[in-house]
Design a protein around this motif. Sequence first.
Motif, PDB file in Angstrom:
ATOM      1  N   ARG A  71     -69.963 -22.355  81.279  1.00 51.27           N
ATOM      2  CA  ARG A  71     -71.014 -21.295  80.981  1.00 51.27           C
ATOM      3  C   ARG A  71     -70.522 -20.505  79.507  1.00 51.27           C
ATOM      4  N   CYS A  72     -69.154 -20.671  79.129  1.00 54.06           N
ATOM      5  CA  CYS A  72     -69.042 -19.984  77.866  1.00 54.06           C
ATOM      6  C   CYS A  72     -69.288 -21.128  76.816  1.00 54.06           C
ATOM      7  N   HIS A 109     -72.012 -22.873  77.299  1.00 55.57           N
ATOM      8  CA  HIS A 109     -73.639 -22.821  77.441  1.00 55.57           C
ATOM      9  C   HIS A 109     -73.964 -21.573  76.628  1.00 55.57           C
ATOM     10  N   LEU A 110     -73.143 -20.497  76.606  1.00 60.62           N
ATOM     11  CA  LEU A 110     -73.186 -19.380  75.880  1.00 60.62           C
ATOM     12  C   LEU A 110     -73.190 -19.365  74.323  1.00 60.62           C
ATOM     13  N   GLY A 111     -72.653 -20.604  74.121  1.00 60.89           N
ATOM     14  CA  GLY A 111     -72.584 -20.642  72.391  1.00 60.89           C
ATOM     15  C   GLY A 111     -71.201 -20.705  71.902  1.00 60.89           C
ATOM     16  N   GLN A 112     -70.102 -20.520  72.920  1.00 58.60           N
ATOM     17  CA  GLN A 112     -68.817 -20.400  72.382  1.00 58.60           C
ATOM     18  C   GLN A 112     -68.350 -21.936  72.060  1.00 58.60           C
ATOM     19  N   HIS A 136     -65.773  -9.983  81.510  1.00 57.34           N
ATOM     20  CA  HIS A 136     -66.855 -10.383  80.557  1.00 57.34           C
ATOM     21  C   HIS A 136     -67.743  -9.514  80.580  1.00 57.34           C
ATOM     22  N   GLU A 189     -71.030 -10.284  79.892  1.00 52.64           N
ATOM     23  CA  GLU A 189     -72.364 -10.887  80.017  1.00 52.64           C
ATOM     24  C   GLU A 189     -72.463 -10.820  81.580  1.00 52.64           C
ATOM     25  N   TRP A 229     -73.113 -14.259  86.152  1.00 53.34           N
ATOM     26  CA  TRP A 229     -72.058 -14.872  86.489  1.00 53.34           C
ATOM     27  C   TRP A 229     -72.219 -15.186  88.138  1.00 53.34           C
ATOM     28  N   TRP A 288     -74.381 -18.357  88.206  1.00 55.76           N
ATOM     29  CA  TRP A 288     -73.560 -19.447  87.711  1.00 55.76           C
ATOM     30  C   TRP A 288     -72.764 -20.096  88.595  1.00 55.76           C
TER      31      TRP A 288
END
Length: 546
Positions: A515-516, A518-521, A532, A534, A537, A540
């Motif tokens: 997911r990280c 997916h979030l752009g990391q 976290h 955001e 979760w 997810w």
Amino acid sequence: MLTATMAALSPSALRFRHALRKPEAAQAECLTRVLGAVGGTAQADRVAGFGRIRTAREFQDAVPVSTPDALAADVERIARGEARVLTREPVLRFELSGGSSGASKPVPITRGLLGEFQSALAPMLHEVLLRRPAVREGPSYWSISPLGREQHRTSGGIPVGSAEDSAWFPRPLQPLLSRVFAVPGAVGQAPHVETCRYVTLWFLVRCANLSLISVWNPSFLTLLLDALERHGDRLVEDLEQGTLRPPGHVEGLGPSAWDALVRGLQGTRDVPRARVLRAVLREGLSSARPLWPGLALLSMWTDAQAAHAVAAACQRFEGVEVQGKGLLATEGVITLPLFEAPAPVLAVRSHFLEFADPERPAARPLLAHELTVGRTHAVLLSTSGGLLRYRLGDLVRVEGFVHATPCLRFMGRADAVTDLVGEKLSAARAGTVLDAALGTPRPVFAMLAPEWGSPPAYRLFLETDAPDARLEATAVAVERALGEGHHYRYARELGQLGPVRAVRVTHGARRYEARCIHLGQRAGNIKPVDLHREPGWTDWFARGTP
């Protein structure tokens, strides 16, 4: 009465408007005032050459950036009664601020600091009364201090907490404001939130010509209206009979305490307002406008995390204008709203402010007149209350200017802090709580994260073989520990936050990484976290192995 109020506010409002054209000069005056307030104190003695500081550059070179934890020892000395620790002036009282570590932080309030607050609050109130004449047609409801606040004194005899919300405004205005406030400030001193809500509603329902509602987080207003729906029938009876019977009001209150709070409130019947309330309740409270047809303005936070709750708060007030609040902390006021501004404008006459680059923490912070549109900064605050280059922990983005003074939109916390409704939960605090609750060794995956809901709450995600009962007990332990923080506990008492719940997960680390990304990391930069920021979760982890 409001004409007299506007006349009293006008000089401060004019000085503020003039300062917007020359922010560098206004900020230089603020720095001079701050230096004078701190000179000759134990704090000043720790800074080499403090008495020779004259300019902003000299101030930045000589004085280190401070944090709440760095001031803890000085605050304790003040609480014990020691003088001239942070400021030359005596400390009038302490107010509690959450701070970045989650624990309650007492902020010393001096007369000089109150004057700096008033340099922003007076123009703000004048702006509302001048630009929105309908607000002048009736009383206002201001929720400034927390409900259910308990006052006490430190070992040195210094009060903790203010008795009246009007105490934040200029002294000459306090008697006038107390007469136009729809709800007396003393109502908030009852130790139970539900009691406070009921008595608040008892006053508000009686106020047919209410013109303004000012709250902080919009969820506060939603919960207040929910209480009106929940206790509406009892309120109708109290209005008809001239009684005041908050549900559960005797719990934890001696007769003398309760009598002192409600003296003079019994015996006043208001049958017409009881009829109006009964009619509104009959419609399911889908709209509160029939109760307050003259309501002209709702003032509340509308930025960052608070934006999620604005629609629900305004649902029952269709057609009423909403004004977003500026950035105001217990430690100081940063911005105030002006109707024509692209975002709240810097409170340029209140404190000395610096703006650090969150991406380059070692770089010299900018000053107010050096800011440019589109940049995001972390706020450093210096006040006559003794805070010098204090890292407030808030991020602001420059949206434009009023004359030469920047307008700043609050973007959230600069440090790793979640703040759904004002609870200010930091990663450091979350890590300490999880270490204590989970023991050694920890489960292979453990993380706290917020989830939006009704109400929002935190979820504790655990990858473990422990039985369900053990998971539930762990969540209770985490909830109990988080409740030691003033703002988290207050949000729970108000019902703005729900309790922590445990969620069992599988393949936690792998799915966390997915997911990280997916979030752009970038995969190489992903690190496990205790907290976290955001939400999302729960959904997810429920999707299955990625």
